[in-house]
Design a protein around this motif. Structure first.
Motif, PDB file in Angstrom:
ATOM      1  N   VAL A 279     -21.126 -27.568  17.576  1.00 12.77           N
ATOM      2  CA  VAL A 279     -20.537 -26.218  17.610  1.00 12.77           C
ATOM      3  C   VAL A 279     -20.565 -25.684  19.041  1.00 12.77           C
ATOM      4  O   VAL A 279     -19.564 -25.157  19.544  1.00 12.77           O
ATOM      5  CB  VAL A 279     -21.300 -25.278  16.659  1.00 12.77           C
ATOM      6  CG1 VAL A 279     -20.877 -23.831  16.876  1.00 12.77           C
ATOM      7  CG2 VAL A 279     -21.061 -25.686  15.206  1.00 12.77           C
ATOM      8  N   GLU A 280     -21.713 -25.810  19.695  1.00 19.00           N
ATOM      9  CA  GLU A 280     -21.835 -25.325  21.069  1.00 19.00           C
ATOM     10  C   GLU A 280     -20.876 -26.066  21.989  1.00 19.00           C
ATOM     11  O   GLU A 280     -20.269 -25.483  22.888  1.00 19.00           O
ATOM     12  CB  GLU A 280     -23.278 -25.490  21.551  1.00 19.00           C
ATOM     13  CG  GLU A 280     -23.608 -24.736  22.811  1.00 19.00           C
ATOM     14  CD  GLU A 280     -23.529 -23.230  22.643  1.00 19.00           C
ATOM     15  OE1 GLU A 280     -23.074 -22.551  23.587  1.00 19.00           O
ATOM     16  OE2 GLU A 280     -23.892 -22.727  21.569  1.00 19.00           O
ATOM     17  N   ALA A 281     -20.702 -27.371  21.755  1.00 24.82           N
ATOM     18  CA  ALA A 281     -19.818 -28.180  22.597  1.00 24.82           C
ATOM     19  C   ALA A 281     -18.367 -27.754  22.455  1.00 24.82           C
ATOM     20  O   ALA A 281     -17.638 -27.622  23.455  1.00 24.82           O
ATOM     21  CB  ALA A 281     -19.977 -29.657  22.238  1.00 24.82           C
ATOM     22  N   TYR A 282     -17.912 -27.542  21.226  1.00 26.17           N
ATOM     23  CA  TYR A 282     -16.525 -27.093  21.034  1.00 26.17           C
ATOM     24  C   TYR A 282     -16.319 -25.698  21.627  1.00 26.17           C
ATOM     25  O   TYR A 282     -15.245 -25.391  22.168  1.00 26.17           O
ATOM     26  CB  TYR A 282     -16.170 -27.096  19.547  1.00 26.17           C
ATOM     27  CG  TYR A 282     -15.823 -28.467  19.003  1.00 26.17           C
ATOM     28  CD1 TYR A 282     -14.736 -29.173  19.499  1.00 26.17           C
ATOM     29  CD2 TYR A 282     -16.576 -29.045  17.985  1.00 26.17           C
ATOM     30  CE1 TYR A 282     -14.407 -30.432  19.000  1.00 26.17           C
ATOM     31  CE2 TYR A 282     -16.260 -30.295  17.477  1.00 26.17           C
ATOM     32  CZ  TYR A 282     -15.176 -30.986  17.996  1.00 26.17           C
ATOM     33  OH  TYR A 282     -14.859 -32.230  17.499  1.00 26.17           O
ATOM     34  N   LEU A 283     -17.325 -24.855  21.534  1.00 24.16           N
ATOM     35  CA  LEU A 283     -17.232 -23.528  22.136  1.00 24.16           C
ATOM     36  C   LEU A 283     -17.092 -23.632  23.653  1.00 24.16           C
ATOM     37  O   LEU A 283     -16.252 -22.953  24.259  1.00 24.16           O
ATOM     38  CB  LEU A 283     -18.465 -22.699  21.765  1.00 24.16           C
ATOM     39  CG  LEU A 283     -18.575 -21.297  22.368  1.00 24.16           C
ATOM     40  CD1 LEU A 283     -17.358 -20.440  22.050  1.00 24.16           C
ATOM     41  CD2 LEU A 283     -19.851 -20.601  21.871  1.00 24.16           C
ATOM     42  N   VAL A 284     -17.898 -24.478  24.276  1.00 20.11           N
ATOM     43  CA  VAL A 284     -17.799 -24.678  25.722  1.00 20.11           C
ATOM     44  C   VAL A 284     -16.432 -25.238  26.088  1.00 20.11           C
ATOM     45  O   VAL A 284     -15.782 -24.777  27.044  1.00 20.11           O
ATOM     46  CB  VAL A 284     -18.916 -25.619  26.219  1.00 20.11           C
ATOM     47  CG1 VAL A 284     -18.687 -26.012  27.678  1.00 20.11           C
ATOM     48  CG2 VAL A 284     -20.277 -24.949  26.067  1.00 20.11           C
ATOM     49  N   ALA A 285     -15.969 -26.235  25.332  1.00 20.11           N
ATOM     50  CA  ALA A 285     -14.663 -26.826  25.621  1.00 20.11           C
ATOM     51  C   ALA A 285     -13.556 -25.773  25.521  1.00 20.11           C
ATOM     52  O   ALA A 285     -12.627 -25.745  26.349  1.00 20.11           O
ATOM     53  CB  ALA A 285     -14.389 -27.977  24.657  1.00 20.11           C
ATOM     54  N   GLY A 286     -13.645 -24.919  24.506  1.00 20.33           N
ATOM     55  CA  GLY A 286     -12.636 -23.865  24.362  1.00 20.33           C
ATOM     56  C   GLY A 286     -12.673 -22.871  25.500  1.00 20.33           C
ATOM     57  O   GLY A 286     -11.628 -22.427  26.001  1.00 20.33           O
ATOM     58  N   ARG A 287     -13.869 -22.506  25.932  1.00 25.34           N
ATOM     59  CA  ARG A 287     -13.984 -21.577  27.063  1.00 25.34           C
ATOM     60  C   ARG A 287     -13.360 -22.178  28.326  1.00 25.34           C
ATOM     61  O   ARG A 287     -12.676 -21.481  29.085  1.00 25.34           O
ATOM     62  CB  ARG A 287     -15.457 -21.262  27.331  1.00 25.34           C
ATOM     63  CG  ARG A 287     -16.145 -20.372  26.321  1.00 25.34           C
ATOM     64  CD  ARG A 287     -17.520 -20.045  26.877  1.00 25.34           C
ATOM     65  NE  ARG A 287     -18.424 -19.438  25.947  1.00 25.34           N
ATOM     66  CZ  ARG A 287     -18.459 -18.143  25.671  1.00 25.34           C
ATOM     67  NH1 ARG A 287     -17.572 -17.327  26.213  1.00 25.34           N
ATOM     68  NH2 ARG A 287     -19.366 -17.654  24.842  1.00 25.34           N
ATOM     69  N   VAL A 288     -13.637 -23.449  28.554  1.00 26.11           N
ATOM     70  CA  VAL A 288     -13.086 -24.097  29.753  1.00 26.11           C
ATOM     71  C   VAL A 288     -11.566 -24.140  29.668  1.00 26.11           C
ATOM     72  O   VAL A 288     -10.868 -23.875  30.658  1.00 26.11           O
ATOM     73  CB  VAL A 288     -13.674 -25.510  29.922  1.00 26.11           C
ATOM     74  CG1 VAL A 288     -13.009 -26.218  31.108  1.00 26.11           C
ATOM     75  CG2 VAL A 288     -15.184 -25.440  30.139  1.00 26.11           C
ATOM     76  N   ALA A 289     -11.036 -24.464  28.481  1.00 26.39           N
ATOM     77  CA  ALA A 289      -9.580 -24.493  28.321  1.00 26.39           C
ATOM     78  C   ALA A 289      -8.961 -23.122  28.595  1.00 26.39           C
ATOM     79  O   ALA A 289      -7.896 -23.018  29.217  1.00 26.39           O
ATOM     80  CB  ALA A 289      -9.223 -24.976  26.916  1.00 26.39           C
ATOM     81  N   LEU A 290      -9.610 -22.064  28.149  1.00 29.21           N
ATOM     82  CA  LEU A 290      -9.116 -20.719  28.463  1.00 29.21           C
ATOM     83  C   LEU A 290      -9.167 -20.453  29.956  1.00 29.21           C
ATOM     84  O   LEU A 290      -8.236 -19.852  30.526  1.00 29.21           O
ATOM     85  CB  LEU A 290      -9.962 -19.673  27.725  1.00 29.21           C
ATOM     86  CG  LEU A 290      -9.781 -19.563  26.207  1.00 29.21           C
ATOM     87  CD1 LEU A 290     -10.794 -18.584  25.626  1.00 29.21           C
ATOM     88  CD2 LEU A 290      -8.357 -19.122  25.861  1.00 29.21           C
ATOM     89  N   ALA A 291     -10.232 -20.915  30.611  1.00 30.92           N
ATOM     90  CA  ALA A 291     -10.388 -20.662  32.044  1.00 30.92           C
ATOM     91  C   ALA A 291      -9.315 -21.361  32.870  1.00 30.92           C
ATOM     92  O   ALA A 291      -8.943 -20.872  33.944  1.00 30.92           O
ATOM     93  CB  ALA A 291     -11.775 -21.112  32.508  1.00 30.92           C
ATOM     94  N   VAL A 292      -8.815 -22.502  32.391  1.00 36.13           N
ATOM     95  CA  VAL A 292      -7.792 -23.242  33.154  1.00 36.13           C
ATOM     96  C   VAL A 292      -6.405 -23.012  32.565  1.00 36.13           C
ATOM     97  O   VAL A 292      -5.473 -23.777  32.826  1.00 36.13           O
ATOM     98  CB  VAL A 292      -8.123 -24.746  33.216  1.00 36.13           C
ATOM     99  CG1 VAL A 292      -9.453 -24.970  33.917  1.00 36.13           C
ATOM    100  CG2 VAL A 292      -8.126 -25.380  31.833  1.00 36.13           C
TER     101      VAL A 292
END
Length: 858
Positions: free
Chosen positions: A353-366
């Protein structure tokens, strides 16, 4: 071997003697077995290097003399040690060789053969678990336990490890059943009692059963200490528990201790895990560079150990640290998503769950919104059936996805649902501090929701949302502890079972019995999301006053202004601009409280007046309120440290929330004129005695406690039914832990926590003590300290100072304040009138004019 776990130091001497005897007798079988026992004592004491050296010799001797049964046992033990050292490939080879040795031992007793087969299979399950193959490990443990061919010690290990795996994927009820079974089995294998209790403690805390968990952590620490075993693994799991409770200083101290002990002893496998905890804690405390350093080190170590799951978790923390530093690109999106997929397939729910959340945040940032939405939704789907803190991360992920998809109503509903979950979690915690810290889990949900309602432009909706996240931990009045004050204070110097400053179990925390703790939890249950009754009810309680409630969104301040006939939203600017002026103002006030020469005082005065003027321009001028309007101000974050009284020319009271102010208003109306006045003078303050003597004339018949009579027992008893209490004492603030801020009484310091636990709640309270009003803000719109703790227990109004109080100079201000109270004025108006009569030409008078504020409605 059984005794080596329980009493490693004692067994080491016996095993050393047996090794020497075997060498004299030239008995290779006895030598191989004795070396294995001696090696196990070193392993129990975390000296992996010595353990491996002895096991290497045992393997060589058994092979030389074709003692297959001794070789198999030594190889299984060496595989365990190699796993501890992070050498998983070598451990896997040893297990293969051990199985081959068992097959070669044709004369081996069938029962012994079955036992060795079970040990090898158990070691393979542990290898899978450490490598992050959690579903495979769970299947192996279940199979071994169902077949019932393990001895008692290995049954404890399998049951214990299965409990940990179940907790990792959120199956807490079943996990605790297995943890209980593991502890019960330790009656037959006492050497494993400490780790079994420790595992149950870790699971209980993660499941929200705090009292049971902390009680078990105490028991595990005692068991380790009694056995003389280093606390490296204990510190690691204690750090996990403290991190879940957001007791971050304690978590950091425990994690650092774990890394040090494990690296010193050669336990690199566990050291890698402890370093990853340290990386996560650094990230939570804003130490981005430290987080990146520890995460990269843990990832590299896990790579060498061929532990893909742990490497993925470490890499993700590194990606998150780079995200915080704004140094991520498209490559990090793929890195995070691949790691998330592997963790999901391995059955590691919490980390996935934490990993998908981090991945989503990074995708939003880029600026990859489609990738972000899909990834964040996956986090939400996975988290749906997890424990409450996992569900909160899932709610956050979906809220971010809905915001990215431009569905504000759906985003707001996710935030609302997450905060409801958080309220349930918070209400199960047994102390006001733990509840305040727990609110930090919902800080981002609160801010996302505020952004949605601010975009709608409705002051009423904005205020209602702010109230949803404001000072929720304070809204439940805890029942007074049944433990006498003398016993609580004696317990405050008792030994600690956990590292760090401690809050629940601590060097300075008063001890309470398990029954008392349980009673307090039950009595305080049901405190959910704060309920805001609407503008009409608020205006009725304000009775002509104007409310100013401040909020923060993406670093910018906003205020809701509720006047008798209108409500407005006002943009104020950046929080950092306020902080830039606030810090030098507080520094100047500290210098003025103890001026060292005329020139220094003049410079400090000039600086203070400049900062006050700028803060007025930043915080008050945009509000458009009348110059002499009576205000109720609800600060946010760092703004709790602002000396609000000197920023406005009319009467002003502060409150943790509008809901809280209404509660104090109702209390003030219900108890006007009831009870007695209590005047307390602490030791070593010339002005305190003078102040209390002067106040005796204002309040004839008041109970006066001074000198030896102003001890903790006497003060607490006197305050219990006081209408008005005045405490003129030395104050010692604790910014790191405001519940351990203290007042100096005749028999020593008494802490906020001790007063709060005793249920002390005079109707009105004047704290003529340094820094007594300097409450500390926490993530999630919480605040703790003297003022908030007293208000939470039922006090309707407090006057306190955010800075140092000049001793003798405070007497005149206090006299004028109490004359106003005697004449029937509420605290805010009485303080405003008293401040108007202060001689501000002196440094001390100016400080007192600036720093005292009223809180609440009484």
């Amino acid at each position: 071997m059984e005794s080596a776990d329980l009493h490693p130091r004692a067994v080491a001497g016996q095993a050393t003697d047996m090794v020497a005897l075997a060498r004299r007798l030239h008995d290779p079988e006895l030598l191989g077995l004795s070396l294995r026992v001696l090696a196990w004592t070193f392993r129990a004491l975390w000296d992996e290097t010595s353990a491996r050296r002895l096991l290497d010799e045992a393997v060589r001797i058994s092979r030389k003399h074709t003692l297959a049964h001794v070789e198999a046992s030594a190889l299984v033990s060496r595989a365990t040690v190699l796993q501890d050292m992070g050498r998983t490939a070598g451990a896997a080879r040893d297990l293969d060789d051990a199985l081959a040795a068992v097959d070669r031992a044709s004369a081996m007793d069938p029962a012994e053969r079955a036992l060795l087969h079970g040990r090898i299979r158990l070691s393979r399950a542990v290898l899978d678990q450490n490598a992050g193959r959690l579903l495979a490990a769970e299947e192996r443990y279940r199979s071994l336990l169902a077949e019932g061919e393990l001895d008692v010690s290995r049954t404890v290990i399998a049951t214990n490890n299965l409990a940990m795996l179940l907790a990792e994927r959120g199956a807490f009820d079943e996990a605790l059943q297995h943890a209980d079974a593991s502890v019960d089995l330790c009656e037959q294998a006492p050497g494993l009692l400490a780790p079994a209790i420790q595992t149950r403690a870790w699971i209980a805390v993660r499941a929200g059963r705090l009292r049971e968990g902390m009680h078990d952590f105490e028991g595990a620490a005692r068991a380790y200490s009694d056995a003389g075993i280093p606390l490296g693994e204990y510190y690691t799991e204690f750090a996990d528990a403290m991190m879940d409770l957001r007791l971050l200083p304690e978590a950091a101290t425990a994690a650092r201790s774990a890394v040090h002990e494990l690296e010193e002893s050669g336990g690199s496998l566990m050291a890698t895990e402890a370093r990853l905890r340290l990386a996560r804690i650094a990230l939570l405390t804003g130490d981005v560079d430290g987080a990146r350093h520890h995460a990269d080190a843990a990832a590299e170590a896990a790579r060498h150990q061929r532990r893909a799951g742990w490497r993925d978790r470490a890499v993700l923390v590194g990606v998150e640290a780079r995200l915080e530093a704004r140094s991520v690109g498209v490559a990090e999106v793929g890195t995070a998503r691949r790691a998330a997929g592997r963790l999901e397939r391995a059955g590691n729910l919490h980390s996935a769950v934490e990993a998908y959340l981090v991945a989503g945040r990074v995708a939003l940032a880029v600026d990859r919104p489609r990738d972000a939405i899909a990834t964040l939704v996956r986090a939400g789907d996975l988290a749906r059936n997890g424990q409450v803190l996992v569900r909160l991360r899932g709610r956050l992920a979906v809220a971010l996805a809905e915001r990215a998809a431009r569905r504000p109503a759906a985003a707001l509903e996710e935030c609302r649902s997450g905060l409801r979950d958080l309220a349930v979690h918070r209400s199960a915690l047994p102390t006001i501090e733990l509840r305040a810290l727990a609110s930090g889990h919902g800080a981002e949900l609160g801010e996302i929701g505020l952004g949605v309602v601010l975009a709608g432009g409705s002051p009423a909706r904005a205020l209602a949302w702010m109230e949803r996240t404001r000072a929720a931990a304070l809204l439940t009045r805890f029942p007074a502890s049944q433990v006498p004050m003398a016993q609580r204070r004696a317990g405050s110097v008792a030994g600690s079972t956990g590292p760090g400053r401690g809050v629940v179990v601590a060097d300075t925390a008063p001890r309470v019995s398990a029954d008392d703790w349980s009673r307090r939890v039950r009595a305080s249950e049901g405190s959910g999301v704060p309920h805001f009754r609407g503008l009409a009810a608020l205006r009725e309680a304000l009775d002509g006053r104007t409310l100013v409630e401040l909020g923060k969104f993406e670093g910018r301040l906003v205020a809701v202004v509720v006047e008798p006939r209108h409500a407005r939203l006002v943009e104020l600017g950046a929080e950092e601009d306020v902080v830039t002026e606030l810090r030098p103002l507080l520094f100047a006030l500290r210098r003025l409280a103890n001026p060292r020469g005329v020139a220094a005082a003049e410079a400090a005065r000039a600086s203070a007046e400049l900062r006050i003027a700028r803060l007025r321009a930043l915080l008050m001028a945009p509000l458009g309120v009348g110059e002499h309007d009576e205000l109720v101000v609800v600060p946010v974050g760092m703004l709790h440290g602002v000396p609000w009284s000197c920023l406005h020319d009319g009467p002003l009271a502060q409150a943790p929330s509008a809901t809280f102010w209404v509660r104090t208003r109702a209390a003030a109306r219900a108890r006007e004129g009831a009870g007695r006045t209590v005047l307390v003078a602490g030791p070593d303050l010339t002005g305190a005695s003078e102040e209390v003597e002067a106040l005796r004339d204002v309040h004839p018949g008041a109970l006066v406690l001074a000198s030896a009579g102003a001890g903790a027992e006497e003060v607490v008893a006197a305050l219990a039914d006081a209408d008005l209490a005045h405490l003129a004492c030395h104050g010692s603030p604790r910014a790191d832990n405001p519940m351990f801020s203290s007042l100096l009484l005749a028999d020593g310091p008494v802490t906020v926590q001790e007063l709060h636990g005793a249920g002390v709640a005079p109707h009105r309270l004047v704290l003529a003590s340094c820094h007594s009003g300097a409450d500390v803000a926490y993530a999630g719109d919480e605040v703790l300290g003297f003022v908030s703790a007293m208000l939470a227990q039922g006090t309707a109004g407090v006057v306190a100072s955010i800075a140092a109080v000049p001793d003798v100079a405070a007497v005149d201000l206090m006299l004028e304040l109490h004359r106003g109270l005697r004449d029937g004025l509420p605290l805010a108006r009485a303080l405003h009138a008293a401040r108007g009569r202060v001689d501000r030409s002196t440094p001390e008078g100016f400080v007192n004019w600036c720093t005292f504020s009223a809180h609440g409605a009484a």
